[in-house]
Design a protein around this motif. Structure first.
Motif, PDB file in Angstrom:
ATOM      1  N   TYR A 116      76.963 -34.035  -3.098  1.00 38.64           N
ATOM      2  CA  TYR A 116      77.650 -32.949  -3.783  1.00 38.64           C
ATOM      3  C   TYR A 116      78.767 -32.497  -2.845  1.00 38.64           C
ATOM      4  CZ  TYR A 116      73.468 -32.690  -6.757  1.00 38.64           C
ATOM      5  OH  TYR A 116      72.439 -32.990  -7.622  1.00 38.64           O
ATOM      6  N   GLY A 117      80.012 -32.732  -3.222  1.00 35.61           N
ATOM      7  CA  GLY A 117      81.125 -32.310  -2.389  1.00 35.61           C
ATOM      8  C   GLY A 117      81.345 -30.815  -2.483  1.00 35.61           C
ATOM      9  N   VAL A 118      81.382 -30.135  -1.337  1.00 39.14           N
ATOM     10  CA  VAL A 118      81.559 -28.691  -1.300  1.00 39.14           C
ATOM     11  C   VAL A 118      82.600 -28.337  -0.243  1.00 39.14           C
ATOM     12  CG1 VAL A 118      79.242 -28.161  -2.150  1.00 39.14           C
ATOM     13  CG2 VAL A 118      79.617 -28.440   0.309  1.00 39.14           C
ATOM     14  N   ALA A 119      83.147 -27.137  -0.366  1.00 46.19           N
ATOM     15  CA  ALA A 119      84.217 -26.726   0.541  1.00 46.19           C
ATOM     16  C   ALA A 119      83.690 -26.130   1.839  1.00 46.19           C
ATOM     17  CB  ALA A 119      85.129 -25.716  -0.156  1.00 46.19           C
ATOM     18  N   ASP A 120      82.516 -25.510   1.789  1.00 47.10           N
ATOM     19  CA  ASP A 120      81.996 -24.824   2.971  1.00 47.10           C
ATOM     20  C   ASP A 120      80.508 -24.545   2.780  1.00 47.10           C
ATOM     21  OD1 ASP A 120      81.992 -22.682   1.140  1.00 47.10           O
ATOM     22  OD2 ASP A 120      83.876 -21.881   1.905  1.00 47.10           O
ATOM     23  N   LEU A 121      79.909 -23.887   3.759  1.00 42.88           N
ATOM     24  CA  LEU A 121      78.481 -23.605   3.697  1.00 42.88           C
ATOM     25  C   LEU A 121      78.142 -22.684   2.541  1.00 42.88           C
ATOM     26  CD1 LEU A 121      75.636 -23.836   4.864  1.00 42.88           C
ATOM     27  CD2 LEU A 121      76.240 -22.049   6.522  1.00 42.88           C
ATOM     28  N   ALA A 122      79.005 -21.719   2.272  1.00 44.17           N
ATOM     29  CA  ALA A 122      78.745 -20.795   1.164  1.00 44.17           C
ATOM     30  C   ALA A 122      78.660 -21.552  -0.159  1.00 44.17           C
ATOM     31  CB  ALA A 122      79.838 -19.730   1.105  1.00 44.17           C
ATOM     32  N   GLU A 123      79.581 -22.464  -0.401  1.00 41.22           N
ATOM     33  CA  GLU A 123      79.544 -23.237  -1.637  1.00 41.22           C
ATOM     34  C   GLU A 123      78.346 -24.182  -1.659  1.00 41.22           C
ATOM     35  OE1 GLU A 123      82.232 -26.291  -4.369  1.00 41.22           O
ATOM     36  OE2 GLU A 123      83.178 -25.237  -2.690  1.00 41.22           O
ATOM     37  N   ALA A 124      77.977 -24.708  -0.491  1.00 42.01           N
ATOM     38  CA  ALA A 124      76.790 -25.563  -0.430  1.00 42.01           C
ATOM     39  C   ALA A 124      75.553 -24.801  -0.883  1.00 42.01           C
ATOM     40  CB  ALA A 124      76.606 -26.090   0.989  1.00 42.01           C
ATOM     41  N   LEU A 125      75.420 -23.563  -0.450  1.00 42.61           N
ATOM     42  CA  LEU A 125      74.260 -22.765  -0.843  1.00 42.61           C
ATOM     43  C   LEU A 125      74.299 -22.415  -2.323  1.00 42.61           C
ATOM     44  CD1 LEU A 125      74.127 -20.521   2.330  1.00 42.61           C
ATOM     45  CD2 LEU A 125      72.461 -22.265   1.675  1.00 42.61           C
ATOM     46  N   GLU A 126      75.484 -22.205  -2.862  1.00 47.46           N
ATOM     47  CA  GLU A 126      75.601 -21.959  -4.304  1.00 47.46           C
ATOM     48  C   GLU A 126      75.173 -23.185  -5.105  1.00 47.46           C
ATOM     49  OE1 GLU A 126      79.601 -20.854  -5.155  1.00 47.46           O
ATOM     50  OE2 GLU A 126      79.532 -18.990  -3.989  1.00 47.46           O
ATOM     51  N   THR A 127      75.478 -24.362  -4.568  1.00 46.84           N
ATOM     52  CA  THR A 127      75.203 -25.617  -5.262  1.00 46.84           C
ATOM     53  C   THR A 127      73.773 -26.095  -5.053  1.00 46.84           C
ATOM     54  OG1 THR A 127      77.527 -26.202  -4.845  1.00 46.84           O
ATOM     55  CG2 THR A 127      76.093 -27.981  -5.569  1.00 46.84           C
ATOM     56  N   LEU A 128      73.086 -25.553  -4.062  1.00 49.73           N
ATOM     57  CA  LEU A 128      71.786 -26.050  -3.644  1.00 49.73           C
ATOM     58  C   LEU A 128      70.773 -26.224  -4.781  1.00 49.73           C
ATOM     59  CD1 LEU A 128      69.957 -26.944  -1.337  1.00 49.73           C
ATOM     60  CD2 LEU A 128      69.522 -24.526  -0.813  1.00 49.73           C
ATOM     61  N   PRO A 129      70.646 -25.287  -5.723  1.00 48.23           N
ATOM     62  CA  PRO A 129      69.646 -25.478  -6.786  1.00 48.23           C
ATOM     63  C   PRO A 129      69.857 -26.743  -7.623  1.00 48.23           C
ATOM     64  CG  PRO A 129      70.339 -23.190  -6.699  1.00 48.23           C
ATOM     65  CD  PRO A 129      71.269 -23.958  -5.800  1.00 48.23           C
ATOM     66  N   ARG A 130      71.072 -27.257  -7.664  1.00 53.06           N
ATOM     67  CA  ARG A 130      71.313 -28.512  -8.377  1.00 53.06           C
ATOM     68  C   ARG A 130      70.784 -29.712  -7.599  1.00 53.06           C
ATOM     69  NH1 ARG A 130      77.580 -28.441  -8.911  1.00 53.06           N
ATOM     70  NH2 ARG A 130      77.162 -30.610  -9.546  1.00 53.06           N
TER      71      ARG A 130
END
Length: 257
Positions: A116-130
Motif C-alpha cells: 500500500y503506497g502511502v505518503a507518511d506514517l500518518a497515512e500508513a496508520l489511516e490505511t492500516l485497517p485495509r
C-alpha cells in the motif's frame, strides 16, 4: 576509472553507499571527509576523516565548503534525509562547489507483494485497517524513532518497533514492544523476528538497497501487507545510483556551478 589529481571531497554520509564511496575514494588517493549528523551514538566509521554532529544548517555547510576548500560535495545521505539534501543544494550553490547525489534506487513491488503506497506514517496508520486486523498480530513499525506518538491513533493495534538507539519517549496507552538491534538483517533473522512477534503488517520507508530488504522479502513470503512510505523527490542535479557511477563523476572535469 582514470584518476587525475587528488581531490578534496566532502561526503554527507549515513548510508552504506557513503561508507563504500569513502573507502573507494580514499583508496584512489583523494582526501575524503565524511560528515555524519549524529543520528546514532556509535556510527560505523568511514575511511578518511570523520566530522560528527550538526553542521549548522545551510550557513554552516557553506562555511565548511569554503573554509576547507572542498572540490566536490557528495550527498550520500539516507533517501529520506530531505532537509539535509536541501541544505546541500543551497550550500553547494553558494560555495560554487560541484554537487552529486548518490542515491540507491528504490524498491519496486514484485510478484507476491501486498503493498500500500502511502505518503507518511500518518497515512500508513489511516490505511492500516485495509492491510491487517488488530487480532491478526503486531504491526512492525520499521520507520525509526521519529513520529511514534502517531501510533496512539490506532490504540486497537499492537506494535513492535525496532531501533538502533533507545526510545526515550514512549507513546502512552498503546500496546508497543521495543527491540534494539542494528542491521543489516538476513532472511533467517527476519523470519525469526516475524515469528517471535507475530507480525501481521509492516510499515516501512522505501529505503531501497539490500541492507533492509530482508523484511520486505519475508513479508512477501508470508503474504503480509507492507505499508510502503514513498520517498521524497530527489534534488535536481547530477545523480548516481551506485558507488561506481559516483567515482566516475568524481573523475570528470568539474562543470561550472
Amino acid at each position: 576509472m582514470a584518476i587525475g589529481a587528488p581531490l578534496k571531497l566532502l561526503i554527507l554520509g549515513g548510508t552504506a553507499e557513503a561508507r563504500a564511496l569513502a573507502e573507494a575514494a580514499t583508496g584512489a588517493g583523494h582526501d575524503v571527509w565524511t560528515s555524519l549528523a549524529g543520528v546514532t551514538d556509535e556510527p560505523r566509521r568511514p575511511a578518511g576523516r570523520l566530522l560528527s554532529g550538526a553542521l549548522g544548517g545551510i550557513d554552516g555547510l557553506t562555511r565548511l565548503l569554503q573554509a576547507e576548500g572542498f572540490d566536490r560535495l557528495i550527498d550520500a545521505t539516507h533517501p529520506f534525509a530531505e532537509t539535509m539534501s536541501g541544505h546541500a543544494v543551497e550550500a553547494a550553490r553558494r560555495a560554487a562547489v560541484p554537487r552529486l547525489v548518490l542515491r540507491r534506487p528504490p524498491w519496486t513491488a514484485g510478484i507476491g507483494d501486498r503493498w500500500y503506497g502511502v505518503a507518511d506514517l500518518a497515512e500508513a496508520l489511516e490505511t492500516l485497517p485495509r492491510a491487517a486486523a488488530p487480532e491478526d498480530g503486531r504491526v512492525f513499525v520499521a520507520t525509526g524513532r521519529r513520529g511514534l506518538n502517531l501510533l496512539t491513533r490506532r490504540p486497537e493495534y499492537g506494535f513492535v518497533v525496532r531501533t538502533i538507539e533507545p526510545v526515550t519517549v514512549v507513546p502512552p496507552a498503546i500496546d508497543i514492544r521495543f527491540v534494539r538491534d542494528r542491521g543489516p538483517f538476513d532472511l533467517d533473522a527476519e523470519r525469526r523476528f516475524f515469528a517471535d512477534h507475530v507480525v501481521s503488517a509492516v510499515i516501512a520507508k522505501n529505503a531501497g538497497g539490500t541492507g533492509a530488504m530482508a523484511k520486505i522479502d519475508v513479508a512477501r513470503e508470508c503474504r503480509i501487507a507492507v505499508l510502503m512510505i514513498d520517498r521524497p523527490p530527489v534534488p535536481d542535479g547530477p545523480l548516481a545510483a551506485d558507488v561506481a557511477a559516483a567515482m566516475d563523476w568524481i573523475g570528470l572535469p568539474a562543470e561550472p556551478v
